[in-house]
Design a protein around this motif. Structure first.
Motif, mmCIF file in Angstrom:
data_model
loop_
_atom_site.group_PDB
_atom_site.id
_atom_site.type_symbol
_atom_site.label_atom_id
_atom_site.label_comp_id
_atom_site.label_asym_id
_atom_site.label_seq_id
_atom_site.Cartn_x
_atom_site.Cartn_y
_atom_site.Cartn_z
ATOM 1 N N LEU A 245 8.737 1.093 11.193
ATOM 2 C CA LEU A 245 8.929 2.489 11.585
ATOM 3 C C LEU A 245 8.709 2.567 13.089
ATOM 4 C CD1 LEU A 245 9.371 5.097 9.925
ATOM 5 C CD2 LEU A 245 6.912 5.372 9.867
ATOM 6 N N VAL B 255 6.021 10.675 15.243
ATOM 7 C CA VAL B 255 5.415 9.734 14.297
ATOM 8 C C VAL B 255 5.002 8.468 15.028
ATOM 9 C CG1 VAL B 255 5.846 8.314 12.257
ATOM 10 C CG2 VAL B 255 6.774 10.632 12.381
ATOM 11 N N VAL C 156 -3.136 10.215 10.269
ATOM 12 C CA VAL C 156 -3.306 11.259 9.249
ATOM 13 C C VAL C 156 -4.199 10.690 8.165
ATOM 14 C CG1 VAL C 156 -2.120 12.626 7.489
ATOM 15 C CG2 VAL C 156 -1.030 12.221 9.709
ATOM 16 N N SER D 66 8.227 4.842 1.065
ATOM 17 C CA SER D 66 7.498 4.166 2.136
ATOM 18 C C SER D 66 6.270 3.442 1.613
ATOM 19 C CB SER D 66 7.036 5.192 3.180
ATOM 20 O OG SER D 66 8.089 5.604 4.000
ATOM 21 N N ILE D 67 6.025 2.284 2.175
ATOM 22 C CA ILE D 67 4.826 1.506 1.872
ATOM 23 C C ILE D 67 4.358 0.839 3.158
ATOM 24 C CG2 ILE D 67 5.304 0.989 -0.560
ATOM 25 C CD1 ILE D 67 6.541 -1.679 0.366
ATOM 26 N N ASP D 68 3.131 0.317 3.114
ATOM 27 C CA ASP D 68 2.628 -0.568 4.165
ATOM 28 C C ASP D 68 2.477 -1.950 3.539
ATOM 29 O OD1 ASP D 68 0.998 2.262 4.413
ATOM 30 O OD2 ASP D 68 1.574 1.503 6.374
ATOM 31 N N VAL E 63 10.481 7.211 15.846
ATOM 32 C CA VAL E 63 10.678 8.483 15.144
ATOM 33 C C VAL E 63 9.842 9.546 15.852
ATOM 34 C CG1 VAL E 63 10.388 9.735 12.982
ATOM 35 C CG2 VAL E 63 11.082 7.320 12.951
ATOM 36 N N SER F 102 13.100 8.674 -1.148
ATOM 37 C CA SER F 102 13.775 9.689 -0.348
ATOM 38 C C SER F 102 15.232 9.796 -0.768
ATOM 39 C CB SER F 102 13.689 9.302 1.134
ATOM 40 O OG SER F 102 14.582 10.074 1.903
ATOM 41 N N ILE G 57 0.857 -1.189 0.000
ATOM 42 C CA ILE G 57 0.000 0.000 0.000
ATOM 43 C C ILE G 57 0.890 1.235 0.000
ATOM 44 C CG2 ILE G 57 -1.804 1.261 1.260
ATOM 45 C CD1 ILE G 57 -2.434 -1.422 2.702
ATOM 46 N N ARG G 58 0.521 2.217 -0.792
ATOM 47 C CA ARG G 58 1.229 3.499 -0.803
ATOM 48 C C ARG G 58 0.199 4.587 -0.495
ATOM 49 N NH1 ARG G 58 5.416 6.755 0.296
ATOM 50 N NH2 ARG G 58 5.472 8.576 -1.089
ATOM 51 N N ARG G 59 0.440 5.361 0.568
ATOM 52 C CA ARG G 59 -0.508 6.396 0.974
ATOM 53 C C ARG G 59 -0.317 7.661 0.120
ATOM 54 N NH1 ARG G 59 -0.855 5.716 7.594
ATOM 55 N NH2 ARG G 59 0.055 3.627 7.667
#
Lengths: 147, 167
Positions: free
Chosen positions: A98, A104, A74, A52-54, A101, A44, A16-18
């Protein structure tokens, strides 16, 4: 995390990509539409940086509702694609939880899509290919993924 | 330990995150800052000033992951670049933040896709895709941005698109 390719993430597994509905959407006058910017599918530039992905199966194995998970804290839209779609264009897919951080929320289901080192940067064609391989998971109304 | 809030409206350099009182160093939180990009005279910058301020004030995690606000360095560089290449009869671009503090400037008009990725001061990757010819140009730019001026000029130029064939 040093970029690597995770064998436990199969090509057919979903990532998944937000997509932030305020920040990632641009006006496309060529096609008379609003669409997702290629910047949303960029890596990045930080050392060992990726996109980043889930990892969907990690979320589901934890007994969590995936759509609720990727819309908190968010609210964002999101897209899904097969891990193999990233690998097909020469990218790596791996785990990268993650945690710790500042500011976050921890995300144990977080992963990354990386370019093979030493370069971080995805080419425009790679970004377009990721967009083309994606479909809405949490749709942003009135926004298309690619043209 | 109480954090000391500082406010200012104009910054020339990257913001300091430390305030020193005596022998004690305090971490200064950013949360209520509004970083202002120095004002410019072009129509683009008058239109984009609030957008730049928004991007440099994004909360960590704005992308649903660990995304950071656009860095002041990238924002100021982008603003200065836009000021130099502005053409008044071309509409202002879209600005898209990266998760790493970088910034992309883009137009999608006149059958061109132009994406100018500001990765840092004097570290720019720019791409132009011509939808009529399906030709793509990508350039890495550090100091000479004249090619971008040409690209922007083409956004304002009338183009003869191929006529569709009819049966």
């Amino acid at each position: 995390m040093v970029p690597y390719d995770e064998s436990d993430i199969k090509d057919e597994d979903t990532v998944i990509r937000r997509i932030n509905p305020r920040q990632h959407i641009v006006r496309d006058d060529n096609n008379g539409c609003d669409r997702v910017s290629t910047k949303a599918f960029s890596a990045s530039m930080e050392p060992n940086g990726g996109m980043s992905i889930d990892i969907l199966k990690l979320i589901e194995n934890a007994g969590v509702n995936a759509k609720e998970f990727v819309t908190t804290p968010v609210f964002t839209g999101s897209v899904v694609l097969a891990a193999g779609a990233a690998r097909k264009i020469g990218l790596l897919v791996g785990y990268d939880p993650l945690e710790g951080v500042s500011g976050v929320q921890d995300n144990p289901h977080h992963g990354e899509v990386w370019r093979t080192p030493p370069s971080n940067k995805f080419s425009r064609s790679q970004k377009k290919a990721l967009l083309a391989a994606s479909e809405w998971f949490v749709e942003i109304p009135g926004v298309i993924l690619g043209t | 330990m109480n954090a000391v809030m500082q406010r200012s409206s104009v910054f020339e350099n990257m913001l300091s995150t430390k305030s020193i009182t005596g022998n004690v160093v305090y971490n200064v939180p950013f949360t209520n800052y509004k970083v202002r990009i120095p004002s410019h005279g072009s129509s683009w910058m008058r239109e984009l000033e609030s957008r730049f301020n928004e991007l440099t004030s994004l909360e960590v995690g704005w992308d649903g992951y660990a995304g950071r606000p656009v860095s002041f360095t990238c924002a100021v560089f982008a603003a200065n670049l836009l000021e130099q290449i502005c053409i008044e009869n071309v509409s202002a671009p879209s600005l898209v933040p990266g998760s790493d503090g970088t910034l992309q400037i883009e137009w999608h008009k006149n059958q061109y896709d132009i994406e100018i990725d500001i990765l840092g001061a004097h570290n720019v990757v720019a791409t132009r895709f011509d939808l009529t010819t399906e030709q793509e140009e990508t350039v890495d730019l550090q100091s000479d941005f004249s090619v971008l001026a040409d690209w922007i000029s083409n956004l304002a130029t009338d183009r003869d698109f191929p006529q569709q064939k009819t049966a």
